[in-house]
Scaffold this active site. Structure first.
Site, PDB file in Angstrom:
ATOM      1  N   HIS A  13      81.608  33.309  12.180  1.00 54.59           N
ATOM      2  CA  HIS A  13      80.283  32.254  11.733  1.00 54.59           C
ATOM      3  C   HIS A  13      79.991  32.287  10.276  1.00 54.59           C
ATOM      4  O   HIS A  13      79.296  33.369   9.833  1.00 54.59           O
ATOM      5  CB  HIS A  13      79.336  32.564  12.693  1.00 54.59           C
ATOM      6  CG  HIS A  13      78.165  31.590  12.656  1.00 54.59           C
ATOM      7  ND1 HIS A  13      77.797  31.303  13.843  1.00 54.59           N
ATOM      8  CD2 HIS A  13      77.583  31.162  11.615  1.00 54.59           C
ATOM      9  CE1 HIS A  13      76.543  30.455  13.581  1.00 54.59           C
ATOM     10  NE2 HIS A  13      76.535  30.122  12.208  1.00 54.59           N
ATOM     11  N   LYS A  94      81.336  22.827  17.184  1.00 53.32           N
ATOM     12  CA  LYS A  94      79.991  23.433  17.147  1.00 53.32           C
ATOM     13  C   LYS A  94      79.172  22.653  17.980  1.00 53.32           C
ATOM     14  O   LYS A  94      78.909  21.411  17.537  1.00 53.32           O
ATOM     15  CB  LYS A  94      79.667  23.868  15.879  1.00 53.32           C
ATOM     16  CG  LYS A  94      77.966  24.473  15.493  1.00 53.32           C
ATOM     17  CD  LYS A  94      78.005  25.959  16.179  1.00 53.32           C
ATOM     18  CE  LYS A  94      76.735  26.469  16.113  1.00 53.32           C
ATOM     19  NZ  LYS A  94      76.579  27.170  14.900  1.00 53.32           N
TER      20      LYS A  94
HETATM   21 ZN    ZN Z   1      74.814  29.491  11.445  1.00 55.49          ZN
END
Ligand code: ZN
Ligand code: DOR
Length: 341
Positions: A13, A94
């Site tokens: 991430h 996402k």
């Molecule tokens: Zn983030």
């Protein structure tokens, strides 16, 4: 133990931004093999073509192995997502609840509107990464992750049991418990949530470089995160969420959310694992569990971390007309990455 050699870590991430900021920060992640690159640019990375073009800019800026993501919107085309994944352009999608964090205005307001794309992803094996916070105004900011588990994640899991999920940057014992109760779900943990709690951010003065979202929680949650990360359990792995903002945007009356940890993330992590007596499990967290979750091989090469003098990292990095201040835990860290040449 004052030296540790592990398979090369990946960052599951990472925010690299774009333009001049991308050029400044991309080299800071050089010790990592691959990174899941977040799509919350302005405008966001929403189509396969956007992701392909952004990937080229990331590689040109010096990060060689980005794993791209698409930003899920209520207008996302399921066919485009499935095609981009099949073509190897993206590795995940996402979900940002609209308004949850930096550049999330294009995110999802009504989960009902993204059911078709989630169903297509489930059928095609496209992973979904989640920013796990509700944004309802009546929910206290410290409770937003726990509320997300009940209101969004549990129903989502029931509706799409075959959808591969990664709950990003978990910050509470509630989230750790939820993940453990749902085998196959992955969870990333950041360096700052392992190193700090809300007292570190707020007691004795407000420290903007500790402010990120989800916000740092109380020390009891931090302790649970440290145990989960250092346990070796396959569901937990490193996602730094290194999120650079210009220094002036952090040191401001309304400070931007994000901690910039990429340059020294691995020394900070080794500090945590040593303090927990778990250096022998750092490789699982940083280098093995993430690839296994995403169905990828671990990196072939290794890095070495060595313990020595206090790490002398700069207060900020500057270049390309940009300045970004590093997260400073406020105490010495003695680990160094000593790459094999
Ligand atoms: Zn983030
Ligand atoms: O602190 C954060 N910063 N949390 C996020 O979810 C986004 C990130 C950013 O992009 O700055």
């Amino acid at each position: 133990m004052d030296s540790l050699t592990i398979r090369r870590p990946d960052d599951w991430h990472l925010h690299l931004r774009d333009g001049e900021m991308l050029r400044l920060v991309a080299p800071a992640s050089r010790h990592f093999g691959r990174a899941i690159v977040m799509p919350n640019l302005v405008p966001p990375v929403v189509t396969g073509d956007d992701a392909r073009a952004y990937r080229d800019r990331v590689i040109a800026a010096g990060f060689a192995k980005p794993l791209m993501t698409l930003y899920l919107t209520e207008g996302t085309d399921p066919d485009d997502v499935v095609r981009a994944h099949a073509d190897g352009v993206i590795h995940a999608v996402k979900l940002y609840p609209a308004g949850a964090t930096t550049n999330s205005a294009s995110g999802v307001r009504d989960m009902g509107r993204v059911r078709p794309v989630l169903a297509a992803m489930e059928a095609a094996g496209v992973p979904l990464c989640l920013h796990g916070e509700v944004t309802a105004a009546e929910v206290d900011i410290f409770d937003r992750e726990a509320a997300f588990l009940d209101r969004v994640l549990t129903p989502l899991r029931a509706a799409h049991p075959g959808l591969k999920l990664t709950l990003e940057h978990v910050t509470t014992s509630d989230a750790v418990d939820w993940v453990r109760a749902h085998p196959g779900v992955g969870a990333t943990i950041t360096v700052q949530h392992l190193m700090a709690n809300r007292n570190d951010m707020l007691a004795g003065g407000m420290r903007p470089h500790f402010y990120c979202l989800p916000i740092l929680k109380r020390d009891t949650h931090q302790a649970v995160l440290r145990r989960a990360a250092t346990s070796g359990e396959a569901q937990f792995f490193l996602g730094t969420d290194s999120a650079p903002h210009p220094t002036h945007a952090k040191e401001a009356s309304c400070c931007a959310a994000g901690c910039f940890t990429a340059p020294h993330a691995l020394p900070l992590l080794a500090h945590v694992f040593e303090a927990e007596g778990a250096l022998d499990r750092m490789e699982a967290f940083a280098s093995l569990n993430g690839p296994a979750h995403y169905g990828l091989p671990a990196n072939d090469d290794t890095i070495t971390l060595t313990k020595g003098e206090p790490l002398d990292f700069p207060e900020r990095i500057e270049g390309h007309g940009q300045s970004v201040t590093l997260f400073d835990p406020g105490h010495p860290v003695h680990w160094h990455v000593t790459e094999p040449a």
